[in-house]
Design an enzyme around this catalytic site. Structure first.
Site, mmCIF file in Angstrom:
data_model
loop_
_atom_site.group_PDB
_atom_site.id
_atom_site.type_symbol
_atom_site.label_atom_id
_atom_site.label_comp_id
_atom_site.label_asym_id
_atom_site.label_seq_id
_atom_site.Cartn_x
_atom_site.Cartn_y
_atom_site.Cartn_z
ATOM 1 N N GLU A 58 22.621 18.687 4.449
ATOM 2 C CA GLU A 58 22.475 19.264 5.779
ATOM 3 C C GLU A 58 22.344 20.771 5.568
ATOM 4 O O GLU A 58 23.151 21.350 4.834
ATOM 5 C CB GLU A 58 23.726 18.998 6.613
ATOM 6 C CG GLU A 58 23.897 17.560 7.029
ATOM 7 C CD GLU A 58 25.247 17.342 7.713
ATOM 8 O OE1 GLU A 58 25.524 18.031 8.698
ATOM 9 O OE2 GLU A 58 26.002 16.486 7.228
ATOM 10 N N ARG A 293 32.616 11.144 -5.527
ATOM 11 C CA ARG A 293 32.290 12.558 -5.428
ATOM 12 C C ARG A 293 33.077 13.321 -6.486
ATOM 13 O O ARG A 293 34.066 12.848 -7.029
ATOM 14 C CB ARG A 293 32.542 13.101 -4.027
ATOM 15 C CG ARG A 293 33.979 13.106 -3.565
ATOM 16 C CD ARG A 293 34.133 13.884 -2.244
ATOM 17 N NE ARG A 293 33.094 13.547 -1.273
ATOM 18 C CZ ARG A 293 32.334 14.455 -0.652
ATOM 19 N NH1 ARG A 293 32.498 15.734 -0.892
ATOM 20 N NH2 ARG A 293 31.438 14.091 0.214
ATOM 21 N N LYS A 303 34.203 22.221 2.731
ATOM 22 C CA LYS A 303 33.446 23.245 3.453
ATOM 23 C C LYS A 303 34.384 24.115 4.291
ATOM 24 O O LYS A 303 34.242 25.331 4.338
ATOM 25 C CB LYS A 303 32.404 22.559 4.336
ATOM 26 C CG LYS A 303 31.189 23.394 4.613
ATOM 27 C CD LYS A 303 30.049 22.559 5.189
ATOM 28 C CE LYS A 303 29.086 22.065 4.120
ATOM 29 N NZ LYS A 303 28.062 21.157 4.641
HETATM 30 P P1 ATP Z 1 29.427 17.949 5.157
HETATM 31 O O1 ATP Z 1 30.899 17.878 5.262
HETATM 32 O O2 ATP Z 1 28.829 19.063 5.964
HETATM 33 O O3 ATP Z 1 28.695 16.664 5.309
HETATM 34 P P2 ATP Z 1 28.741 17.713 2.382
HETATM 35 O O4 ATP Z 1 29.469 18.377 1.277
HETATM 36 O O5 ATP Z 1 28.758 16.241 2.468
HETATM 37 O O6 ATP Z 1 29.244 18.430 3.670
HETATM 38 P P3 ATP Z 1 25.893 17.523 2.529
HETATM 39 O O7 ATP Z 1 24.936 18.602 2.810
HETATM 40 O O8 ATP Z 1 25.968 16.406 3.461
HETATM 41 O O9 ATP Z 1 27.275 18.253 2.359
HETATM 42 O O10 ATP Z 1 25.694 16.985 1.046
HETATM 43 C C1 ATP Z 1 24.456 16.661 0.468
HETATM 44 C C2 ATP Z 1 24.644 15.642 -0.607
HETATM 45 O O11 ATP Z 1 25.540 16.100 -1.603
HETATM 46 C C3 ATP Z 1 25.209 14.359 -0.057
HETATM 47 O O12 ATP Z 1 24.401 13.292 -0.493
HETATM 48 C C4 ATP Z 1 26.596 14.282 -0.622
HETATM 49 O O13 ATP Z 1 26.953 12.959 -0.880
HETATM 50 C C5 ATP Z 1 26.512 15.104 -1.889
HETATM 51 N N1 ATP Z 1 27.808 15.717 -2.182
HETATM 52 C C6 ATP Z 1 28.525 16.536 -1.386
HETATM 53 N N2 ATP Z 1 29.701 16.859 -1.955
HETATM 54 C C7 ATP Z 1 29.733 16.236 -3.153
HETATM 55 C C8 ATP Z 1 30.689 16.172 -4.227
HETATM 56 N N3 ATP Z 1 31.859 16.812 -4.182
HETATM 57 N N4 ATP Z 1 30.369 15.428 -5.317
HETATM 58 C C9 ATP Z 1 29.193 14.792 -5.375
HETATM 59 N N5 ATP Z 1 28.271 14.802 -4.415
HETATM 60 C C10 ATP Z 1 28.522 15.515 -3.310
HETATM 61 MG MG MG Z 2 27.648 15.202 4.280
#
Ligand code: ATP
Ligand code: MG
Length: 586
Positions: A58, A293, A303
């Site tokens: 996002e 993750r 975040k």
């Molecule tokens: P939000 O809380 O805003 O959703 P987010 O960290 O999930 O934050 P996104 O922009 O949705 O952010 O993440 C993009 C991609 O990165 C998603 O597919 C998510 O699964 C992956 N991602 C986010 N954080 C991690 C993490 N700690 N380890 C591995 N992959 C991650």
């Molecule tokens: Mg997300």
């Protein structure tokens, strides 16, 4: 799926892809050159990409080390299996999305070494470009009796959702005629109703043991401006509905996400199956797989917490070299190669776990050891005077740019009567096992001469101000006499007449506890008060021309990078990336 839980961590997704390729599970797909529905793709040629994955952030924040894992995984799998990974902005939420984030995210993905040009075109997509399709798919679900407009309030819906142990209750609007739902949905779209007045819900099963299948909302009213579609829409799809559609119109084969979406997978499949029944999408449909993750010790990735660190100025912005953001890591001197090595080394697991921060640091050390030129910096300078060396004289010493890469040549290090050495390389009364300078002892000035310490000068407080020695003229490194005198100590130095003073920032971990905020603690209490120390160091002449983002090993100290932001021409500022050895191991 249970056998997958036991497969070696790094392999379970590869196993799935290899099985799918062997079985031709996705071989019949067509790709019309751009995202679209079943009819659109049917008119295209067989997809030249063997698999399609996607990285779908996002655009509402900066990428962090956790995202790097997902990027390396998705782009890496596509590369390894003759596919393509789509760079997709999941911009279906009209609020909080900004061009600044879009730019920073694409920059970071490219910096990590990945791209989205493949098969003759770019695969950079915006989910908001699919709003028309998502809306049409929703109307189809209503017509097929698979969705209804619910006029209950948010509170009423929450109250009838049930719990983990109790089923939910059907909405009184659940069986309203399709034609009525369709008319209301169009009114929602046409702006006839305020935010929250009603929602479109999938009609699945209010008694499902999986709460996500209890008639989840798929469209809501939101009178909000969207950065891409402007004021065209006042209804927006829910994330869990939008995501499978985004994957499907892009022909994604393996939709890899983090574990918290595991319970959403049945809904993901439900949406796609229903739309395939209606002919809007074609089989084979995308499949969702979940991985753990990244959780890193000594790091917060949430975040909310990262925003707090920036807004309350615990750090100097999103690209502060102590931040776990990729823009921060880049300024810190972390390398794309190091991140890729890290992603490979930690693999992909099916269960959450903590990864030790030292693993990441070791990956950076390993890649920097390969690439970084060696230089000399004295971080805590004290004068060393060679009293028997002529005033006004100087001479050249030669030091290899990289000990394992003679082809990178040598550089000149001038030597003269007065030098800077590390304060800790002199001791008036040496502790046991100390082989460096103390009165009467001999050490080698690396790449120079052997010197014999004769004493020191002190100020009124007893603090050593100058160390004195005599040099042994026959012992210069690289000359036949170099080995004539054996010494145990070897110290680095720079010529005071030739060195230049520079700002060096000694960064360390931002948190002092491996699990910041664990238990009842406030994570802010775990901030490391010594995470940044700014000093003035004395550097060898060659470092004056360091280019922004150029990485070096400062011998005996660690890896340093010329700051990409604060360095000026001829006046670089250096950030410590990582020390040579881990000082945190207990
Ligand atoms: P939000 O809380 O805003 O959703 P987010 O960290 O999930 O934050 P996104 O922009 O949705 O952010 O993440 C993009 C991609 O990165 C998603 O597919 C998510 O699964 C992956 N991602 C986010 N954080 C991690 C993490 N700690 N380890 C591995 N992959 C991650
Ligand atoms: Mg997300």
């Amino acid at each position: 799926m249970s056998e997958e839980k036991n497969t070696p961590a790094s392999n379970f997704l590869r196993n799935i892809i290899e099985r799918d390729l062997a079985q031709g599970a996705f071989a019949s797909r067509h790709w019309a050159g751009a995202p679209g529905d079943a009819a659109h793709h049917a008119a295209g040629a067989p997809d030249p990409a063997k698999i399609r994955t996607r990285f779908p952030p996002e655009p509402n924040g900066y990428l962090h080390i956790g995202h790097a894992k997902s990027i390396c995984l998705n782009f890496g799998l596509a590369r390894d299996y003759g596919g393509v990974c789509h760079m997709r902005f999941d911009d279906t939420n009209p609020e909080k999305e900004e061009q600044e984030y879009v730019d920073s995210i694409t920059d970071s993905v490219k910096w990590l070494g990945f791209g989205w040009e493949a098969f003759g075109r770019s695969h950079l997509y915006f989910a908001s470009d699919y709003f028309d399709f998502m809306y049409r798919a929703a109307e189809y679900l209503i017509e097929a009796g698979r969705a209804y407009v619910d006029s209950q309030s948010a509170d009423e819906m929450r109250a009838t959702r049930g719990t983990l142990t109790e089923p939910g209750k059907n909405s009184p609007w659940r069986d309203r005629p399709s034609a009525e739902s369709l008319a209301l949905f169009r009114e929602m779209r046409d702006g006839k109703h305020p935010d929250g007045a009603m929602v479109l819900r999938a009609k699945i099963d209010m008694a499902s043991p999986n709460i996500n299948l209890r008639d989840p909302a798929i469209y809501r009213i939101k009178h909000a401006h969207h950065h891409n579609t402007g004021d065209k829409w006042c209804v927006y799809p829910m994330y869990t509905y939008a995501h499978p559609l985004e994957d499907a119109v892009e022909g994604v084969t393996h939709s890899i996400c983090t574990l918290e979406f595991e319970d959403q997978r049945p809904f993901y499949d439900w949406v796609l199956e229903r739309l395939a029944e209606g002919g809007l999408l074609a089989h084979p449909l995308p499949r969702q797989y979940e991985f753990a993750r990244l959780n890193l010790t000594y790091v917060v990735l949430s975040k909310r917490k990262l925003i707090e660190l920036v807004e309350k100025k615990y750090v100097n912005g999103w690209d502060d070299p102590r931040m776990p953001t990729l823009v921060g890591a880049r300024r810190r001197g972390y390398t794309p190669e190091g991140f890729r090595l890290f992603a490979e080394r930690i693999g992909v697991a099916k269960a959450d776990s903590w990864i030790e921060y030292t693993i990441l640091e070791d990956c950076m050390r390993e890649t920097l050891n390969e690439s970084a030129a060696r230089r000399i910096a004295v971080l805590d300078p004290i004068k060393l005077v060679m009293d028997n060396y002529p005033h006004e004289q100087s001479e050249d010493c030669f030091a290899p740019n990289h000990p394992q890469k003679p082809e990178l040549g040598k550089r000149v290090i001038p030597l003269s009567r007065e030098l800077w050495i590390e304060r800790e390389d002199f001791a008036e009364t040496p502790p046991g096992g100390y082989f460096r300078l103390y009165p009467g002892n001999r050490v080698r000035l690396r790449y120079g001469y052997v010197v014999e310490c004769t004493g020191c000068e002190k100020d009124a407080d007893g603090k050593v101000t100058v160390v004195h020695c005599n040099y042994l003229p026959e012992t210069k490194s690289g000359t036949p006499g170099a080995d004539s005198v054996k010494v145990k100590g070897n110290i680095h130095w720079v010529s005071a007449a030739h060195a230049h003073a520079a700002e060096v920032r000694l960064y360390d971990r931002l948190f002092k506890d491996p699990h910041p905020g664990a238990g009842e603690r406030d994570y802010l209490n775990d901030l490391n008060p010594d995470s940044c120390k700014t000093i003035t160091a004395q550097l060898e002449p060659a470092l004056k021309d360091a280019q922004p983002e150029e990485c070096f090993q400062f011998e005996r100290h660690g890896y340093f990078v010329a700051d990409g932001k604060d360095s000026a021409a001829g006046k670089p500022v250096f950030n410590r990336t990582v020390t040579l050895r881990d000082a945190w191991q207990k």
